[in-house]
Write a protein that holds these residues in place. Structure first.
Motif, PDB file in Angstrom:
ATOM      1  N   LEU A   1       0.728  -1.255  -0.032  1.00 22.14           N
ATOM      2  CA  LEU A   1       0.030   0.073  -0.065  1.00 22.14           C
ATOM      3  C   LEU A   1       0.802   1.165   0.170  1.00 22.14           C
ATOM      4  O   LEU A   1       0.741   2.215  -0.847  1.00 22.14           O
ATOM      5  CB  LEU A   1      -0.940  -0.048   1.265  1.00 22.14           C
ATOM      6  N   ASN A   2       2.007   1.257   0.743  1.00 19.43           N
ATOM      7  CA  ASN A   2       2.726   2.387   0.695  1.00 19.43           C
ATOM      8  C   ASN A   2       3.629   2.576  -0.435  1.00 19.43           C
ATOM      9  O   ASN A   2       3.732   3.747  -0.876  1.00 19.43           O
ATOM     10  CB  ASN A   2       3.681   2.165   2.128  1.00 19.43           C
ATOM     11  N   LEU A   3       3.941   1.552  -1.099  1.00 13.97           N
ATOM     12  CA  LEU A   3       4.796   1.653  -2.273  1.00 13.97           C
ATOM     13  C   LEU A   3       3.856   2.086  -3.223  1.00 13.97           C
ATOM     14  O   LEU A   3       4.244   3.227  -4.094  1.00 13.97           O
ATOM     15  CB  LEU A   3       5.222   0.160  -2.688  1.00 13.97           C
ATOM     16  N   TYR A   4       2.656   1.731  -3.487  1.00 13.02           N
ATOM     17  CA  TYR A   4       1.765   2.300  -4.585  1.00 13.02           C
ATOM     18  C   TYR A   4       1.198   3.688  -4.116  1.00 13.02           C
ATOM     19  O   TYR A   4       1.117   4.704  -5.251  1.00 13.02           O
ATOM     20  CB  TYR A   4       0.682   1.540  -4.739  1.00 13.02           C
ATOM     21  N   PHE A   5       1.017   3.950  -3.045  1.00 12.44           N
ATOM     22  CA  PHE A   5       0.932   5.463  -2.495  1.00 12.44           C
ATOM     23  C   PHE A   5       1.885   6.052  -2.902  1.00 12.44           C
ATOM     24  O   PHE A   5       1.684   7.305  -3.399  1.00 12.44           O
ATOM     25  CB  PHE A   5       0.517   5.329  -1.208  1.00 12.44           C
ATOM     26  N   VAL A   6       3.226   5.855  -2.560  1.00 12.82           N
ATOM     27  CA  VAL A   6       4.307   6.414  -3.026  1.00 12.82           C
ATOM     28  C   VAL A   6       4.248   6.885  -4.707  1.00 12.82           C
ATOM     29  O   VAL A   6       4.568   7.897  -5.159  1.00 12.82           O
ATOM     30  CB  VAL A   6       5.760   5.965  -2.510  1.00 12.82           C
ATOM     31  N   LEU A   7       4.178   5.921  -5.188  1.00 11.18           N
ATOM     32  CA  LEU A   7       4.184   6.016  -6.674  1.00 11.18           C
ATOM     33  C   LEU A   7       3.034   6.807  -7.203  1.00 11.18           C
ATOM     34  O   LEU A   7       3.326   7.600  -8.027  1.00 11.18           O
ATOM     35  CB  LEU A   7       4.082   4.695  -7.430  1.00 11.18           C
ATOM     36  N   ALA A   8       1.840   6.747  -6.639  1.00 10.05           N
ATOM     37  CA  ALA A   8       0.772   7.781  -7.054  1.00 10.05           C
ATOM     38  C   ALA A   8       1.149   9.145  -6.786  1.00 10.05           C
ATOM     39  O   ALA A   8       0.846  10.192  -7.360  1.00 10.05           O
ATOM     40  CB  ALA A   8      -0.612   7.229  -6.072  1.00 10.05           C
ATOM     41  N   CYS A   9       1.747   9.425  -5.618  1.00  7.07           N
ATOM     42  CA  CYS A   9       2.369  10.941  -4.991  1.00  7.07           C
ATOM     43  C   CYS A   9       3.345  11.352  -6.212  1.00  7.07           C
ATOM     44  O   CYS A   9       3.540  12.339  -6.661  1.00  7.07           O
ATOM     45  CB  CYS A   9       2.828  10.812  -3.638  1.00  7.07           C
ATOM     46  N   LEU A  10       4.304  10.344  -6.724  1.00  8.15           N
ATOM     47  CA  LEU A  10       5.154  10.663  -7.526  1.00  8.15           C
ATOM     48  C   LEU A  10       4.461  11.292  -8.790  1.00  8.15           C
ATOM     49  O   LEU A  10       4.999  12.241  -9.525  1.00  8.15           O
ATOM     50  CB  LEU A  10       6.341   9.755  -7.956  1.00  8.15           C
ATOM     51  N   MET A  11       3.538  10.443  -9.464  1.00 10.27           N
ATOM     52  CA  MET A  11       2.776  10.953 -10.743  1.00 10.27           C
ATOM     53  C   MET A  11       2.002  12.261 -10.246  1.00 10.27           C
ATOM     54  O   MET A  11       1.921  13.011 -11.182  1.00 10.27           O
ATOM     55  CB  MET A  11       1.663   9.744 -10.989  1.00 10.27           C
ATOM     56  N   GLY A  12       1.360  12.396  -9.195  1.00 10.96           N
ATOM     57  CA  GLY A  12       0.689  13.738  -8.611  1.00 10.96           C
ATOM     58  C   GLY A  12       1.836  14.798  -8.779  1.00 10.96           C
ATOM     59  O   GLY A  12       1.249  16.106  -9.355  1.00 10.96           O
TER      60      GLY A  12
END
Length: 351
Positions: free
Chosen positions: A157-168
Protein backbone atom coordinates in the motif's frame (compact mmCIF):
# COMPACT_ATOMS: atom_id res chain seq x y z
CA UNK A 1 -30.43 -4.25 -32.31
CA UNK A 2 -27.57 -6.12 -30.67
CA UNK A 3 -24.07 -5.52 -32.00
CA UNK A 4 -21.97 -8.66 -32.22
CA UNK A 5 -18.50 -8.87 -30.71
CA UNK A 6 -17.12 -9.81 -34.13
CA UNK A 7 -18.44 -6.57 -35.61
CA UNK A 8 -17.01 -4.54 -32.71
CA UNK A 9 -13.65 -6.26 -33.18
CA UNK A 10 -13.77 -5.46 -36.90
CA UNK A 11 -14.50 -1.79 -36.13
CA UNK A 12 -11.62 -1.58 -33.65
CA UNK A 13 -9.15 -3.15 -36.07
CA UNK A 14 -10.36 -0.97 -38.95
CA UNK A 15 -10.10 2.30 -37.02
CA UNK A 16 -6.77 1.18 -35.55
CA UNK A 17 -5.25 0.88 -39.03
CA UNK A 18 -7.04 3.96 -40.40
CA UNK A 19 -5.42 6.01 -37.63
CA UNK A 20 -2.03 4.57 -38.55
CA UNK A 21 -2.59 5.56 -42.20
CA UNK A 22 -3.56 9.12 -41.22
CA UNK A 23 -0.55 9.36 -38.94
CA UNK A 24 1.70 8.27 -41.80
CA UNK A 25 0.11 10.84 -44.14
CA UNK A 26 0.62 13.54 -41.53
CA UNK A 27 4.25 12.56 -41.00
CA UNK A 28 4.75 12.88 -44.77
CA UNK A 29 3.41 16.46 -44.73
CA UNK A 30 -0.10 15.90 -46.10
CA UNK A 31 -1.68 17.47 -43.01
CA UNK A 32 -0.71 20.09 -40.44
CA UNK A 33 -1.32 20.57 -36.70
CA UNK A 34 -1.53 24.34 -37.00
CA UNK A 35 -5.29 23.99 -36.48
CA UNK A 36 -6.16 23.99 -32.79
CA UNK A 37 -2.88 25.31 -31.42
CA UNK A 38 -0.01 23.87 -33.43
CA UNK A 39 2.27 26.62 -32.08
CA UNK A 40 2.49 24.65 -28.83
CA UNK A 41 4.33 21.85 -30.60
CA UNK A 42 6.58 24.31 -32.42
CA UNK A 43 7.50 25.97 -29.13
CA UNK A 44 8.24 22.63 -27.41
CA UNK A 45 10.40 21.54 -30.34
CA UNK A 46 12.30 24.86 -30.41
CA UNK A 47 12.88 24.75 -26.65
CA UNK A 48 14.18 21.19 -26.89
CA UNK A 49 16.71 22.36 -29.46
CA UNK A 50 17.84 25.31 -27.32
CA UNK A 51 16.15 28.19 -29.18
CA UNK A 52 14.20 29.24 -26.05
CA UNK A 53 15.16 29.38 -22.37
CA UNK A 54 11.76 30.08 -20.78
CA UNK A 55 10.04 26.78 -19.93
CA UNK A 56 6.31 27.12 -19.28
CA UNK A 57 6.10 23.61 -17.79
CA UNK A 58 8.24 20.52 -17.33
CA UNK A 59 7.43 18.97 -20.74
CA UNK A 60 9.89 21.07 -22.81
CA UNK A 61 12.50 20.50 -20.09
CA UNK A 62 12.09 16.74 -20.53
CA UNK A 63 12.44 17.15 -24.29
CA UNK A 64 15.61 19.22 -23.91
CA UNK A 65 16.98 16.60 -21.52
CA UNK A 66 16.56 14.05 -24.29
CA UNK A 67 18.15 16.44 -26.76
CA UNK A 68 21.17 16.99 -24.50
CA UNK A 69 21.91 13.27 -24.75
CA UNK A 70 21.17 13.17 -28.50
CA UNK A 71 17.99 11.14 -27.94
CA UNK A 72 15.54 13.82 -29.07
CA UNK A 73 13.80 13.66 -32.41
CA UNK A 74 10.51 15.42 -33.10
CA UNK A 75 9.33 12.55 -35.28
CA UNK A 76 10.33 9.85 -32.78
CA UNK A 77 8.75 11.64 -29.80
CA UNK A 78 5.59 12.11 -31.88
CA UNK A 79 5.65 8.42 -32.73
CA UNK A 80 5.98 7.56 -29.03
CA UNK A 81 2.98 9.77 -28.19
CA UNK A 82 1.03 8.21 -31.05
CA UNK A 83 1.80 4.75 -29.65
CA UNK A 84 0.60 5.89 -26.21
CA UNK A 85 -2.65 7.09 -27.75
CA UNK A 86 -3.20 4.04 -29.93
CA UNK A 87 -2.26 1.25 -27.52
CA UNK A 88 -1.15 2.16 -24.00
CA UNK A 89 -3.82 4.70 -23.00
CA UNK A 90 -6.79 2.54 -24.13
CA UNK A 91 -5.38 -0.52 -22.36
CA UNK A 92 -4.72 1.50 -19.19
CA UNK A 93 -8.30 2.78 -19.14
CA UNK A 94 -9.59 -0.76 -19.71
CA UNK A 95 -7.36 -2.03 -16.91
CA UNK A 96 -8.71 0.63 -14.56
CA UNK A 97 -12.24 -0.61 -15.29
CA UNK A 98 -11.24 -4.21 -14.40
CA UNK A 99 -12.34 -5.41 -17.83
CA UNK A 100 -10.81 -8.53 -19.32
CA UNK A 101 -11.08 -9.51 -22.96
CA UNK A 102 -11.97 -13.10 -22.10
CA UNK A 103 -14.71 -12.31 -19.58
CA UNK A 104 -15.97 -8.87 -20.67
CA UNK A 105 -15.36 -8.94 -24.41
CA UNK A 106 -18.18 -6.60 -25.47
CA UNK A 107 -17.43 -3.96 -22.84
CA UNK A 108 -13.70 -4.29 -23.56
CA UNK A 109 -14.20 -3.65 -27.28
CA UNK A 110 -16.72 -0.82 -26.80
CA UNK A 111 -14.39 1.04 -24.45
CA UNK A 112 -11.40 0.51 -26.75
CA UNK A 113 -13.52 1.78 -29.65
CA UNK A 114 -14.59 4.87 -27.72
CA UNK A 115 -10.99 5.85 -27.05
CA UNK A 116 -9.94 5.09 -30.62
CA UNK A 117 -12.73 7.38 -31.83
CA UNK A 118 -11.75 10.23 -29.46
CA UNK A 119 -10.68 12.87 -32.02
CA UNK A 120 -9.10 15.42 -29.66
CA UNK A 121 -6.85 12.85 -28.01
CA UNK A 122 -5.80 11.61 -31.46
CA UNK A 123 -5.07 15.10 -32.76
CA UNK A 124 -2.68 15.85 -29.91
CA UNK A 125 -0.78 12.62 -30.54
CA UNK A 126 0.34 13.83 -33.97
CA UNK A 127 3.10 16.12 -32.71
CA UNK A 128 5.12 16.89 -29.59
CA UNK A 129 2.20 18.31 -27.58
CA UNK A 130 2.20 17.60 -23.84
CA UNK A 131 -1.47 16.50 -23.68
CA UNK A 132 -1.10 12.79 -24.47
CA UNK A 133 1.87 12.47 -22.12
CA UNK A 134 -0.17 14.19 -19.38
CA UNK A 135 -3.06 11.79 -19.95
CA UNK A 136 -0.63 8.88 -19.64
CA UNK A 137 0.82 10.25 -16.37
CA UNK A 138 -2.70 10.92 -15.04
CA UNK A 139 -3.87 7.39 -15.82
CA UNK A 140 -0.75 5.94 -14.20
CA UNK A 141 -1.46 8.09 -11.15
CA UNK A 142 -5.01 6.84 -10.70
CA UNK A 143 -3.84 3.28 -11.45
CA UNK A 144 -1.46 3.52 -8.48
CA UNK A 145 -4.25 5.05 -6.38
CA UNK A 146 -6.47 2.08 -7.25
CA UNK A 147 -3.71 -0.40 -6.38
CA UNK A 148 -3.01 1.32 -3.06
CA UNK A 149 -6.71 1.13 -2.16
CA UNK A 150 -7.15 -2.53 -3.12
CA UNK A 151 -4.00 -3.97 -1.54
CA UNK A 152 -4.19 -5.07 2.08
CA UNK A 153 -0.44 -5.35 2.68
CA UNK A 154 0.84 -2.20 4.35
CA UNK A 155 4.19 -2.27 2.54
CA UNK A 156 2.55 -2.66 -0.87
CA UNK A 157 0.00 0.00 0.00
CA UNK A 158 2.77 2.43 0.89
CA UNK A 159 4.71 1.62 -2.27
CA UNK A 160 1.75 2.28 -4.56
CA UNK A 161 0.79 5.40 -2.60
CA UNK A 162 4.32 6.76 -3.04
CA UNK A 163 4.17 6.01 -6.76
CA UNK A 164 0.79 7.77 -6.97
CA UNK A 165 2.26 10.81 -5.22
CA UNK A 166 5.20 10.86 -7.64
CA UNK A 167 2.76 10.89 -10.55
CA UNK A 168 0.87 13.69 -8.80
CA UNK A 169 4.03 15.77 -8.48
CA UNK A 170 4.75 15.23 -12.18
CA UNK A 171 1.18 16.32 -12.97
CA UNK A 172 1.70 19.49 -10.94
CA UNK A 173 4.75 20.28 -13.06
CA UNK A 174 2.87 19.59 -16.27
CA UNK A 175 -0.33 21.45 -15.34
CA UNK A 176 -0.45 22.69 -11.72
CA UNK A 177 -4.21 22.47 -11.07
CA UNK A 178 -4.32 18.95 -12.53
CA UNK A 179 -1.87 17.85 -9.84
CA UNK A 180 -3.56 19.86 -7.07
CA UNK A 181 -6.96 18.32 -7.91
CA UNK A 182 -5.33 14.88 -7.87
CA UNK A 183 -3.85 15.38 -4.38
CA UNK A 184 -6.92 17.09 -2.90
CA UNK A 185 -9.08 14.17 -4.00
CA UNK A 186 -7.40 12.02 -1.34
CA UNK A 187 -8.97 14.22 1.37
CA UNK A 188 -12.51 13.21 0.39
CA UNK A 189 -11.87 9.59 -0.54
CA UNK A 190 -14.05 8.31 2.35
CA UNK A 191 -16.98 10.60 1.49
CA UNK A 192 -19.93 8.39 0.57
CA UNK A 193 -22.14 9.28 -2.39
CA UNK A 194 -25.71 8.06 -2.71
CA UNK A 195 -28.48 8.79 -5.17
CA UNK A 196 -30.48 10.49 -2.40
CA UNK A 197 -27.60 12.80 -1.49
CA UNK A 198 -26.63 13.85 -5.00
CA UNK A 199 -28.90 16.93 -5.24
CA UNK A 200 -27.96 18.03 -1.75
CA UNK A 201 -24.29 17.68 -2.66
CA UNK A 202 -24.80 19.73 -5.85
CA UNK A 203 -26.58 22.45 -3.87
CA UNK A 204 -23.78 22.50 -1.30
CA UNK A 205 -21.17 22.55 -4.08
CA UNK A 206 -22.66 25.59 -5.83
CA UNK A 207 -23.17 27.35 -2.48
CA UNK A 208 -19.50 26.88 -1.54
CA UNK A 209 -18.36 28.19 -4.92
CA UNK A 210 -20.70 31.19 -4.61
CA UNK A 211 -19.32 32.06 -1.16
CA UNK A 212 -15.71 31.59 -2.28
CA UNK A 213 -16.28 33.85 -5.28
CA UNK A 214 -18.09 36.46 -3.17
CA UNK A 215 -15.14 36.56 -0.76
CA UNK A 216 -12.72 36.98 -3.66
CA UNK A 217 -11.11 33.56 -3.20
CA UNK A 218 -11.60 32.73 -6.89
CA UNK A 219 -10.27 36.05 -8.19
CA UNK A 220 -7.19 34.40 -9.72
CA UNK A 221 -9.43 32.22 -11.88
CA UNK A 222 -11.96 34.91 -12.80
CA UNK A 223 -9.20 37.42 -13.62
CA UNK A 224 -7.52 34.85 -15.85
CA UNK A 225 -10.84 34.17 -17.56
CA UNK A 226 -11.32 37.88 -18.28
CA UNK A 227 -8.16 37.74 -20.40
CA UNK A 228 -10.08 35.80 -23.04
CA UNK A 229 -12.33 38.79 -23.76
CA UNK A 230 -9.94 40.10 -26.41
CA UNK A 231 -9.97 36.81 -28.33
CA UNK A 232 -12.12 37.14 -31.41
CA UNK A 233 -13.58 34.74 -33.93
CA UNK A 234 -16.42 33.35 -31.82
CA UNK A 235 -14.14 31.03 -29.87
CA UNK A 236 -15.26 32.30 -26.45
CA UNK A 237 -18.50 32.19 -24.52
CA UNK A 238 -18.06 35.80 -23.42
CA UNK A 239 -19.31 35.17 -19.87
CA UNK A 240 -18.54 37.86 -17.30
CA UNK A 241 -17.71 36.44 -13.86
CA UNK A 242 -17.02 39.81 -12.25
CA UNK A 243 -20.56 40.12 -10.85
CA UNK A 244 -20.98 37.80 -7.81
CA UNK A 245 -24.76 37.70 -8.28
CA UNK A 246 -24.52 36.24 -11.79
CA UNK A 247 -21.66 33.87 -10.88
CA UNK A 248 -23.79 30.71 -10.54
CA UNK A 249 -25.91 31.28 -13.71
CA UNK A 250 -22.71 32.00 -15.67
CA UNK A 251 -21.02 28.92 -14.21
CA UNK A 252 -23.97 26.78 -15.33
CA UNK A 253 -23.72 28.30 -18.82
CA UNK A 254 -19.98 27.60 -18.80
CA UNK A 255 -20.66 23.95 -17.89
CA UNK A 256 -23.24 23.63 -20.68
CA UNK A 257 -21.05 25.38 -23.24
CA UNK A 258 -17.62 23.96 -22.41
CA UNK A 259 -18.16 20.60 -20.72
CA UNK A 260 -21.30 19.56 -22.62
CA UNK A 261 -20.26 21.35 -25.82
CA UNK A 262 -23.65 22.98 -26.37
CA UNK A 263 -22.15 26.16 -27.85
CA UNK A 264 -21.82 25.37 -31.55
CA UNK A 265 -19.49 27.82 -33.30
CA UNK A 266 -18.84 25.69 -36.38
CA UNK A 267 -19.44 22.27 -37.93
CA UNK A 268 -16.46 20.78 -36.05
CA UNK A 269 -18.12 21.63 -32.73
CA UNK A 270 -21.19 19.68 -33.84
CA UNK A 271 -19.04 16.67 -34.80
CA UNK A 272 -17.22 16.75 -31.45
CA UNK A 273 -20.55 16.95 -29.63
CA UNK A 274 -21.82 13.71 -31.18
CA UNK A 275 -18.53 11.79 -31.04
CA UNK A 276 -17.09 13.00 -27.72
CA UNK A 277 -19.77 14.64 -25.59
CA UNK A 278 -22.99 12.73 -26.22
CA UNK A 279 -21.58 9.33 -25.13
CA UNK A 280 -20.06 10.97 -22.03
CA UNK A 281 -23.37 12.68 -21.16
CA UNK A 282 -25.20 9.32 -21.33
CA UNK A 283 -22.51 7.60 -19.26
CA UNK A 284 -22.56 10.42 -16.70
CA UNK A 285 -26.33 10.02 -16.31
CA UNK A 286 -25.91 6.26 -15.77
CA UNK A 287 -23.09 6.76 -13.25
CA UNK A 288 -25.10 9.28 -11.23
CA UNK A 289 -28.19 7.08 -11.33
CA UNK A 290 -26.17 4.10 -10.02
CA UNK A 291 -23.87 6.03 -7.70
CA UNK A 292 -24.79 3.64 -4.87
CA UNK A 293 -22.46 1.10 -6.49
CA UNK A 294 -19.45 3.37 -6.09
CA UNK A 295 -16.54 2.32 -3.92
CA UNK A 296 -13.50 4.20 -2.60
CA UNK A 297 -11.83 4.24 -6.01
CA UNK A 298 -14.89 5.65 -7.78
CA UNK A 299 -15.30 8.23 -5.03
CA UNK A 300 -11.71 9.37 -5.62
CA UNK A 301 -12.49 9.78 -9.33
CA UNK A 302 -15.73 11.66 -8.66
CA UNK A 303 -14.02 14.12 -6.32
CA UNK A 304 -11.23 14.66 -8.85
CA UNK A 305 -13.85 15.16 -11.57
CA UNK A 306 -15.48 17.96 -9.55
CA UNK A 307 -12.30 19.66 -8.30
CA UNK A 308 -10.45 19.65 -11.61
CA UNK A 309 -13.56 20.58 -13.61
CA UNK A 310 -14.36 23.47 -11.27
CA UNK A 311 -10.99 25.10 -11.94
CA UNK A 312 -11.03 25.10 -15.72
CA UNK A 313 -14.77 25.75 -16.07
CA UNK A 314 -14.32 28.93 -14.02
CA UNK A 315 -10.91 29.97 -15.33
CA UNK A 316 -11.22 29.13 -19.03
CA UNK A 317 -13.43 30.82 -21.62
CA UNK A 318 -11.87 29.52 -24.83
CA UNK A 319 -13.85 26.75 -26.48
CA UNK A 320 -10.85 25.30 -28.28
CA UNK A 321 -8.91 25.06 -25.03
CA UNK A 322 -11.94 23.52 -23.30
CA UNK A 323 -11.78 20.55 -25.67
CA UNK A 324 -8.24 19.87 -24.41
CA UNK A 325 -8.96 20.51 -20.75
CA UNK A 326 -12.02 18.28 -20.51
CA UNK A 327 -10.15 15.14 -21.68
CA UNK A 328 -9.43 14.15 -18.06
CA UNK A 329 -13.05 14.66 -17.00
CA UNK A 330 -14.27 12.58 -19.93
CA UNK A 331 -11.83 9.73 -19.24
CA UNK A 332 -12.94 9.70 -15.60
CA UNK A 333 -16.54 9.30 -16.76
CA UNK A 334 -15.50 6.43 -19.04
CA UNK A 335 -13.84 4.68 -16.12
CA UNK A 336 -16.69 5.32 -13.66
CA UNK A 337 -19.31 4.12 -16.12
CA UNK A 338 -17.68 0.82 -17.05
CA UNK A 339 -16.46 0.21 -13.49
CA UNK A 340 -19.95 0.73 -12.04
CA UNK A 341 -21.51 -1.29 -14.88
CA UNK A 342 -19.27 -4.23 -14.02
CA UNK A 343 -19.80 -3.82 -10.26
CA UNK A 344 -23.57 -3.75 -10.72
CA UNK A 345 -23.46 -6.87 -12.89
CA UNK A 346 -21.33 -8.78 -10.35
CA UNK A 347 -23.65 -7.62 -7.57
CA UNK A 348 -26.71 -8.96 -9.40
CA UNK A 349 -25.00 -12.35 -9.91
CA UNK A 350 -24.20 -12.68 -6.22
CA UNK A 351 -27.88 -12.86 -5.28
Amino acid sequence: MRISNHFLFFLCVSIFFIKIVFYYLFSQGFFSTTFGGGSDADYYNDYAKGFYDNAVNVWPILLRFLNDFNFYSRSYVSLFLFFLNLVIIPLLVIKLCDLKFKNNQKEFLILYLLILLYPTLYFYSLDVFRDVFMVFVFLLGIYFVKKSINKSSLSILNLYFVLACLMGVLMMNLRPYLGYAFFLSFLFINFRFTTQRIFLILLLYFSILFIMNYLGMLSTLTDYRSGFEDISGGSTLGLDFSNPISFIPNLILSILGQFFGLYFTNSLAVVLFFIETLPVALMLFYAVKNINYSDMFVRFLIVFFVLYGSVWLIGNDNLGTAVRLRIYNYLVIYICFFYILRTKYLSSKSF
